[in-house]
Write a protein that holds these residues in place. Structure first.
Motif, PDB file in Angstrom:
ATOM      1  N   ARG A  46       0.837  -1.207   0.000  1.00  0.00           N
ATOM      2  CA  ARG A  46       0.000   0.000   0.000  1.00  0.00           C
ATOM      3  C   ARG A  46       0.868   1.251   0.000  1.00  0.00           C
ATOM      4  N   ALA A  47       1.961   1.228   0.784  1.00  0.00           N
ATOM      5  CA  ALA A  47       2.839   2.390   0.854  1.00  0.00           C
ATOM      6  C   ALA A  47       3.574   2.628  -0.463  1.00  0.00           C
ATOM      7  N   ALA A  48       3.793   1.566  -1.239  1.00  0.00           N
ATOM      8  CA  ALA A  48       4.534   1.682  -2.495  1.00  0.00           C
ATOM      9  C   ALA A  48       3.669   2.153  -3.650  1.00  0.00           C
ATOM     10  N   LEU A  49       2.348   2.095  -3.483  1.00  0.00           N
ATOM     11  CA  LEU A  49       1.435   2.406  -4.576  1.00  0.00           C
ATOM     12  C   LEU A  49       0.832   3.797  -4.413  1.00  0.00           C
ATOM     13  N   PRO A  50       0.358   4.382  -5.498  1.00  0.00           N
ATOM     14  CA  PRO A  50      -0.327   5.674  -5.385  1.00  0.00           C
ATOM     15  C   PRO A  50      -1.641   5.535  -4.628  1.00  0.00           C
ATOM     16  N   ALA A  51      -2.165   6.674  -4.226  1.00  0.00           N
ATOM     17  CA  ALA A  51      -3.335   6.688  -3.343  1.00  0.00           C
ATOM     18  C   ALA A  51      -4.569   6.070  -3.968  1.00  0.00           C
ATOM     19  N   GLN A  52      -4.633   5.965  -5.293  1.00  0.00           N
ATOM     20  CA  GLN A  52      -5.841   5.416  -5.912  1.00  0.00           C
ATOM     21  C   GLN A  52      -5.924   3.894  -5.856  1.00  0.00           C
ATOM     22  N   ALA A  53      -4.931   3.234  -5.272  1.00  0.00           N
ATOM     23  CA  ALA A  53      -4.979   1.772  -5.134  1.00  0.00           C
ATOM     24  C   ALA A  53      -4.591   1.374  -3.713  1.00  0.00           C
ATOM     25  N   PRO A  54      -5.446   1.727  -2.721  1.00  0.00           N
ATOM     26  CA  PRO A  54      -5.066   1.508  -1.326  1.00  0.00           C
ATOM     27  C   PRO A  54      -5.428   0.141  -0.748  1.00  0.00           C
ATOM     28  N   ASP A  55      -6.240  -0.633  -1.473  1.00  0.00           N
ATOM     29  CA  ASP A  55      -6.830  -1.820  -0.868  1.00  0.00           C
ATOM     30  C   ASP A  55      -6.397  -3.106  -1.565  1.00  0.00           C
ATOM     31  N   PRO A  56      -6.130  -4.167  -0.791  1.00  0.00           N
ATOM     32  CA  PRO A  56      -5.877  -5.469  -1.418  1.00  0.00           C
ATOM     33  C   PRO A  56      -7.168  -6.035  -1.999  1.00  0.00           C
ATOM     34  N   LEU A  57      -7.096  -6.521  -3.221  1.00  0.00           N
ATOM     35  CA  LEU A  57      -8.239  -7.179  -3.847  1.00  0.00           C
ATOM     36  C   LEU A  57      -8.034  -8.689  -3.905  1.00  0.00           C
ATOM     37  N   ALA A  58      -6.865  -9.096  -4.360  1.00  0.00           N
ATOM     38  CA  ALA A  58      -6.507 -10.514  -4.426  1.00  0.00           C
ATOM     39  C   ALA A  58      -5.035 -10.631  -4.050  1.00  0.00           C
ATOM     40  N   VAL A  59      -4.760 -11.472  -3.067  1.00  0.00           N
ATOM     41  CA  VAL A  59      -3.395 -11.623  -2.556  1.00  0.00           C
ATOM     42  C   VAL A  59      -3.090 -13.105  -2.411  1.00  0.00           C
ATOM     43  N   SER A  60      -2.007 -13.550  -3.038  1.00  0.00           N
ATOM     44  CA  SER A  60      -1.575 -14.952  -2.924  1.00  0.00           C
ATOM     45  C   SER A  60      -0.161 -14.981  -2.367  1.00  0.00           C
ATOM     46  N   ALA A  61       0.046 -15.805  -1.352  1.00  0.00           N
ATOM     47  CA  ALA A  61       1.346 -15.875  -0.693  1.00  0.00           C
ATOM     48  C   ALA A  61       1.814 -17.314  -0.585  1.00  0.00           C
ATOM     49  N   TYR A  62       3.102 -17.515  -0.882  1.00  0.00           N
ATOM     50  CA  TYR A  62       3.755 -18.803  -0.676  1.00  0.00           C
ATOM     51  C   TYR A  62       4.717 -18.656   0.502  1.00  0.00           C
ATOM     52  N   TYR A  63       4.608 -19.583   1.442  1.00  0.00           N
ATOM     53  CA  TYR A  63       5.398 -19.515   2.667  1.00  0.00           C
ATOM     54  C   TYR A  63       6.618 -20.410   2.511  1.00  0.00           C
ATOM     55  N   LEU A  64       7.795 -19.773   2.485  1.00  0.00           N
ATOM     56  CA  LEU A  64       9.025 -20.486   2.168  1.00  0.00           C
ATOM     57  C   LEU A  64       9.841 -20.854   3.400  1.00  0.00           C
ATOM     58  N   SER A  65       9.761 -20.054   4.449  1.00  0.00           N
ATOM     59  CA  SER A  65      10.488 -20.343   5.684  1.00  0.00           C
ATOM     60  C   SER A  65       9.774 -19.644   6.827  1.00  0.00           C
ATOM     61  N   PRO A  66       9.891 -20.188   8.062  1.00  0.00           N
ATOM     62  CA  PRO A  66       9.151 -19.618   9.189  1.00  0.00           C
ATOM     63  C   PRO A  66       9.656 -18.226   9.553  1.00  0.00           C
ATOM     64  N   GLY A  67       8.735 -17.305   9.729  1.00  0.00           N
ATOM     65  CA  GLY A  67       9.102 -15.978  10.195  1.00  0.00           C
ATOM     66  C   GLY A  67       9.468 -16.000  11.668  1.00  0.00           C
ATOM     67  N   THR A  68      10.363 -15.091  12.065  1.00  0.00           N
ATOM     68  CA  THR A  68      10.798 -14.985  13.451  1.00  0.00           C
ATOM     69  C   THR A  68      10.626 -13.549  13.923  1.00  0.00           C
ATOM     70  N   ALA A  69      10.544 -13.370  15.225  1.00  0.00           N
ATOM     71  CA  ALA A  69      10.437 -12.019  15.772  1.00  0.00           C
ATOM     72  C   ALA A  69      11.716 -11.251  15.476  1.00  0.00           C
ATOM     73  N   GLY A  70      11.575 -10.001  15.043  1.00  0.00           N
ATOM     74  CA  GLY A  70      12.732  -9.175  14.773  1.00  0.00           C
ATOM     75  C   GLY A  70      12.612  -8.409  13.480  1.00  0.00           C
ATOM     76  N   PRO A  71      13.695  -7.744  13.064  1.00  0.00           N
ATOM     77  CA  PRO A  71      13.653  -6.910  11.861  1.00  0.00           C
ATOM     78  C   PRO A  71      13.358  -7.729  10.611  1.00  0.00           C
ATOM     79  N   ALA A  72      12.686  -7.087   9.668  1.00  0.00           N
ATOM     80  CA  ALA A  72      12.368  -7.706   8.379  1.00  0.00           C
ATOM     81  C   ALA A  72      12.368  -6.610   7.324  1.00  0.00           C
ATOM     82  N   THR A  73      12.531  -7.026   6.083  1.00  0.00           N
ATOM     83  CA  THR A  73      12.473  -6.112   4.955  1.00  0.00           C
ATOM     84  C   THR A  73      11.427  -6.622   3.971  1.00  0.00           C
ATOM     85  N   VAL A  74      10.595  -5.730   3.468  1.00  0.00           N
ATOM     86  CA  VAL A  74       9.650  -6.076   2.417  1.00  0.00           C
ATOM     87  C   VAL A  74      10.131  -5.423   1.123  1.00  0.00           C
TER      88      VAL A  74
END
Length: 268
Positions: A46-74
């Motif tokens: 949402r932060a990367a897109l212009p204001a006219q596209a603020p909402d998720p419509l369809a989102v598909s995610a593949y989980y490759l490794s377990p997330g852990t508490a701490g810093p992350a980068t998107v």
């Protein structure tokens, strides 16, 4: 700032990059809840897109490794920017490892805010005072699943037998749902709600952590303020995996989101 907004906050960190902090409060069984991780990615998109596209419509995610508490980068890569929708690829990365790989289409759900029609039967739940609260979970369970303190769930007694050692075997869970701080849900938070209830395998007598392989969420409308009604169900267990279908209904009686995920059966 509400707890949810603090826990999903992202900040720019270069071209197409956003810094985040995965919070230990969203842990379950030693890993970070997949729906929460997906919502963090959603905030970065949402932060990367212009204001006219603020909402998720369809989102598909593949989980490759377990997330852990701490810093992350998107890391966000806008693949197509159209007049009304944008299609984006995004990776959530920690310590050089991709946790989840996402392909998403964002747009503006406000364009047809009142046009929500469905033939699906709504989730019918008893009054909240007759339901079973997640706050009644034993302390040892809350210790290994601190995410239970991030929201309130009130389970339909008809689908809560697993909590008393008597699962129904139907493969269904249903509950009232709201975030702490009385923070109303929005389209990004629905990405988390789709993965918030315990694995539906609990109702099959198969408790334990069920790692997600893939999760797809379709968001149909911005939810009205108030409690959500959430139902998870499965119809098939095969090859050590199961599917979990989710419906999310808002306080106005609208089906605001649907999801399906493929997950591994708990190891017990």
């Amino acid at each position: 700032m509400a707890e949810w907004d603090e826990h999903t906050r992202v900040t720019p960190d270069g071209e197409g990059r956003f810094a985040a902090e995965l919070t230990a409060g969203w842990s379950v069984g030693g890993g970070i809840n997949g729906g929460y991780q997906l919502a963090v990615v959603g905030e970065a998109v949402r932060a990367a897109l212009p204001a006219q596209a603020p909402d998720p419509l369809a989102v598909s995610a593949y989980y490759l490794s377990p997330g852990t508490a701490g810093p992350a980068t998107v890391e966000v890569d806008v693949r197509r920017q159209g007049g009304r929708t944008a299609t984006v690829a995004a990776d959530l990365v920690q310590e050089g490892q991709t946790r989840i790989a996402v392909l998403a289409t964002f747009g503006d759900l406000g364009h047809a805010a009142d046009d929500v029609r469905t033939t699906a039967p709504p989730v019918e739940l008893p009054p909240r005072e007759e339901c079973v609260s997640n706050k009644l979970a034993p302390e040892e369970l809350r210790t290994i699943a601190p995410l239970m303190d991030r929201f309130e769930m009130l389970f339909d007694p008809a689908t809560a037998g697993w909590a008393m050692g008597a699962p129904s075997g139907r493969g269904e869970l249903a509950a009232w749902f709201r975030l702490v701080d009385d923070r109303d849900a929005d389209p990004i938070s629905l990405l988390m709600v789709a993965d918030a209830l315990p694995p539906v395998t609990f109702d099959l007598g198969l408790p334990g952590w069920a790692p997600t392989i893939e999760l797809t969420v379709h968001v149909r409308a911005r939810p009205a303020p108030g409690w959500l009604r959430v139902r998870h169900a499965t119809r098939n267990v095969a090859g050590g995996m199961f599917e979990e279908d989710c419906e999310i209904w808002d306080s106005a009686g609208r089906l605001v989101a649907q999801s399906r995920q493929l997950a591994r059966l708990p190891r017990g």
